[in-house]
Design a protein around this motif. Structure first.
Motif, short mmCIF file in Angstrom:
data_model
loop_
_atom_site.label_atom_id
_atom_site.label_comp_id
_atom_site.label_asym_id
_atom_site.label_seq_id
_atom_site.Cartn_x
_atom_site.Cartn_y
_atom_site.Cartn_z
N SER A 1 33.60 64.49 50.15
CA SER A 1 33.06 65.81 49.80
C SER A 1 34.18 66.71 49.31
CB SER A 1 32.36 66.45 51.01
OG SER A 1 33.26 66.60 52.09
N ASP A 2 33.80 67.59 48.42
CA ASP A 2 34.74 68.53 47.80
C ASP A 2 34.64 69.86 48.52
OD1 ASP A 2 36.66 69.23 46.00
OD2 ASP A 2 35.26 69.79 44.43
N GLY A 3 35.76 70.40 48.96
CA GLY A 3 35.75 71.65 49.70
C GLY A 3 36.38 72.79 48.95
N ALA A 4 36.62 73.86 49.64
CA ALA A 4 37.20 75.07 49.04
C ALA A 4 38.71 74.91 48.88
CB ALA A 4 36.87 76.28 49.90
N ASN A 5 39.27 75.71 47.95
CA ASN A 5 40.71 75.80 47.76
C ASN A 5 41.37 74.45 47.43
OD1 ASN A 5 40.61 78.58 48.43
ND2 ASN A 5 40.65 78.05 50.61
N GLY A 6 40.64 73.62 46.70
CA GLY A 6 41.21 72.36 46.27
C GLY A 6 41.22 71.26 47.31
N ALA A 7 40.63 71.50 48.47
CA ALA A 7 40.61 70.48 49.52
C ALA A 7 39.56 69.41 49.21
CB ALA A 7 40.32 71.11 50.87
N PHE A 8 39.87 68.20 49.58
CA PHE A 8 38.96 67.08 49.36
C PHE A 8 38.94 66.24 50.63
CE2 PHE A 8 37.31 63.13 47.72
CZ PHE A 8 36.45 63.53 46.70
N THR A 9 37.74 65.99 51.18
CA THR A 9 37.60 65.33 52.47
C THR A 9 36.94 63.97 52.31
OG1 THR A 9 37.38 67.46 53.60
CG2 THR A 9 36.61 65.51 54.79
N VAL A 10 37.47 62.98 53.02
CA VAL A 10 36.88 61.65 53.08
C VAL A 10 36.72 61.27 54.55
CG1 VAL A 10 37.14 59.21 52.55
CG2 VAL A 10 37.84 60.92 50.88
N GLN A 11 35.49 60.95 54.94
CA GLN A 11 35.20 60.48 56.29
C GLN A 11 34.83 59.01 56.24
OE1 GLN A 11 32.15 63.61 56.92
NE2 GLN A 11 33.24 64.03 58.85
N GLY A 12 35.33 58.25 57.21
CA GLY A 12 35.03 56.83 57.27
C GLY A 12 34.37 56.45 58.58
N PHE A 13 33.37 55.58 58.50
CA PHE A 13 32.64 55.14 59.68
C PHE A 13 32.48 53.63 59.64
CE2 PHE A 13 31.13 59.28 58.27
CZ PHE A 13 31.32 60.06 59.40
N ALA A 14 32.65 52.99 60.80
CA ALA A 14 32.47 51.54 60.88
C ALA A 14 31.90 51.17 62.24
CB ALA A 14 33.81 50.83 60.66
N ILE A 15 31.04 50.17 62.24
CA ILE A 15 30.51 49.58 63.48
C ILE A 15 30.69 48.07 63.36
CG2 ILE A 15 28.50 49.25 64.96
CD1 ILE A 15 27.35 51.83 63.85
N ARG A 16 31.39 47.49 64.33
CA ARG A 16 31.57 46.04 64.28
C ARG A 16 31.19 45.42 65.63
NH1 ARG A 16 35.51 43.41 66.75
NH2 ARG A 16 37.59 44.27 67.16
N PRO A 17 30.87 44.14 65.63
CA PRO A 17 30.39 43.49 66.85
C PRO A 17 31.36 43.62 68.02
CG PRO A 17 30.04 42.08 64.95
CD PRO A 17 30.88 43.21 64.48
#
Length: 396
Positions: free
Chosen positions: A80-96
């Motif tokens: 997602s693109d935020g204010a003041n030039g910030a850029f956020t990446v969230q990562g999610f994983a589910i493994r056995p």
């Protein structure tokens, strides 16, 4: 007692191995999020990229960084693109996890986040728009140079420097690969493509070329030919000491233009629109062109229509000024002149299907926009949003 201890000791051992693997996987996810956030922050400062395309690019980029882990776990990234030039990446994983995902219930869960921002922005000065993979949209050979200090040079496919050629820019980017070693700084491969910033512009002459009287071939070796703006269906061949002077306004050319020997091509507050014709400048021809200051073509100096595949070639030793934007949506600009090209321009921008330099030419792209009589068109230069250069930083 030993037999009784085997099972719990085995569980402890397996658990230790699993937790170590989990720690490594989390570190891998975090590294992928960091790299994607930096790439996303970078892409958002390039002309033609919007929030959606930058987010999609970052998400795919992050997923590519985790490799085979995505095959044995449910992995997703959200950018997602935020204010003041910030850029956020969230990562999610589910493994056995143990015992059919009973310990812990539902499997191991990983969540990471990275926020990046660009600290410096640079103008977009050269854009090779041909998107075909495996194509060198920008190519330099011989001992030629592209000098675009403080500017972004971007190829929508591959970029090569070969033999003794080199490029010195603020940022060098390409969606494909870089061939050669003489890049300064190091090239950034796998970048997000930049769409043609002028793709919605209509390029037609006010009067169709076929409806303009044919002036045939007019060859001059001396004197000054002054052209008022309009549609020209005369093939001009200027040689000797002849000068073609363009008066302020829009000039639409329906026949080839050739300059050689010590001829001159001059014009202020003018744009040359090439309607399926070739522009050839060679010998010691002196060129001094300043683009339009007002009107629909404000900021442009040389344009070709969209159907034209006839190239623009600068072979002369005296290409002094090309102040404005050169836009060749479906054709090539060749810069093969020995010595500096366009050094006297306050600023220049090149957007072309292909950009090719060779011999000992040095294409100089200046970016002194302040105080220029020619405005910068929306989508390039310092009105592109620029490309963030190093330094980028991870805020979180």
């Amino acid at each position: 007692m030993t037999a009784l201890a085997v099972l719990p000791l085995s569980l402890v051992l397996v658990g230790a191995v699993e937790l170590t693997a989990l720690s490594n996987e989390r570190a891998m996810m975090q590294a992928a999020a960091d790299a994607a956030a930096l790439a996303g922050a970078q892409s958002r400062t390039i002309a033609g990229t919007n929030q959606k395309s930058a987010a999609e690019f970052a998400e795919k980029f992050a997923l590519s960084q985790v490799g085979s882990f995505a095959n044995r776990a449910r992995v997703r990234f959200v950018a997602s693109d935020g204010a003041n030039g910030a850029f956020t990446v969230q990562g999610f994983a589910i493994r056995p996890s143990f015992f059919g995902n009973m310990v812990p219930p539902g499997g191991f869960r990983i969540a990471v986040q990275s926020v990046a921002e660009a600290l410096v922005k640079q103008p977009l000065c050269i854009l090779g728009i041909e998107p075909t993979p495996g194509t060198f949209t920008i190519s330099s050979a011989g001992s030629s140079k592209i000098t675009a200090k403080g500017c972004v040079v971007h190829s929508n496919s591959d970029h090569e420097v070969k033999q003794l050629a080199s490029i010195d820019a603020g940022t060098v980017r390409m969606t494909g690969t870089a061939s050669g070693a003489a890049f300064s700084p190091l090239p950034q491969t796998g970048a997000l493509a930049i769409p043609d910033p002028f793709k919605d512009r209509t390029i037609t002459s006010p009067t169709p070329c076929a409806n303009v009287p044919n002036g045939g071939l007019q060859a001059y070796s001396a004197g000054t030919i002054t052209l008022n703006p309009g549609v020209h269906r005369t093939q001009y061949a200027m040689s000797g000491t002849a000068t073609l002077k363009l008066m302020p306004g829009e000039h639409y050319f329906c026949s080839d233009l050739n300059f050689s020997e010590d001829a001159r091509l001059e014009g202020q507050d003018t744009v040359m629109v090439l309607m399926d014709v070739k522009l050839m400048v060679e010998g010691n021809t002196y060129v001094s062109l300043e683009g339009r200051t007002v009107g629909p073509w404000a900021g442009f100096v040389i344009v070709s229509n969209r159907s034209s595949t006839k190239h623009v070639s600068f072979k002369s030793t005296k290409i002094d000024r090309l102040l404005g934007t050169i836009y060749l949506p479906n054709t090539t600009i060749y810069v093969t002149a020995p010595g500096n090209v366009a050094q006297g321009s306050q600023w220049s921008v090149v957007v072309a299907r292909y950009v090719i330099t060779s011999n000992s030419s040095n294409l100089i792209i200046n970016s002194n926009y302040d105080g220029s009589p020619v405005p910068v068109p929306e989508g390039v230069g310092n009105r592109a949003g620029g490309a963030d250069s190093i330094p980028l930083r991870l805020r979180h």
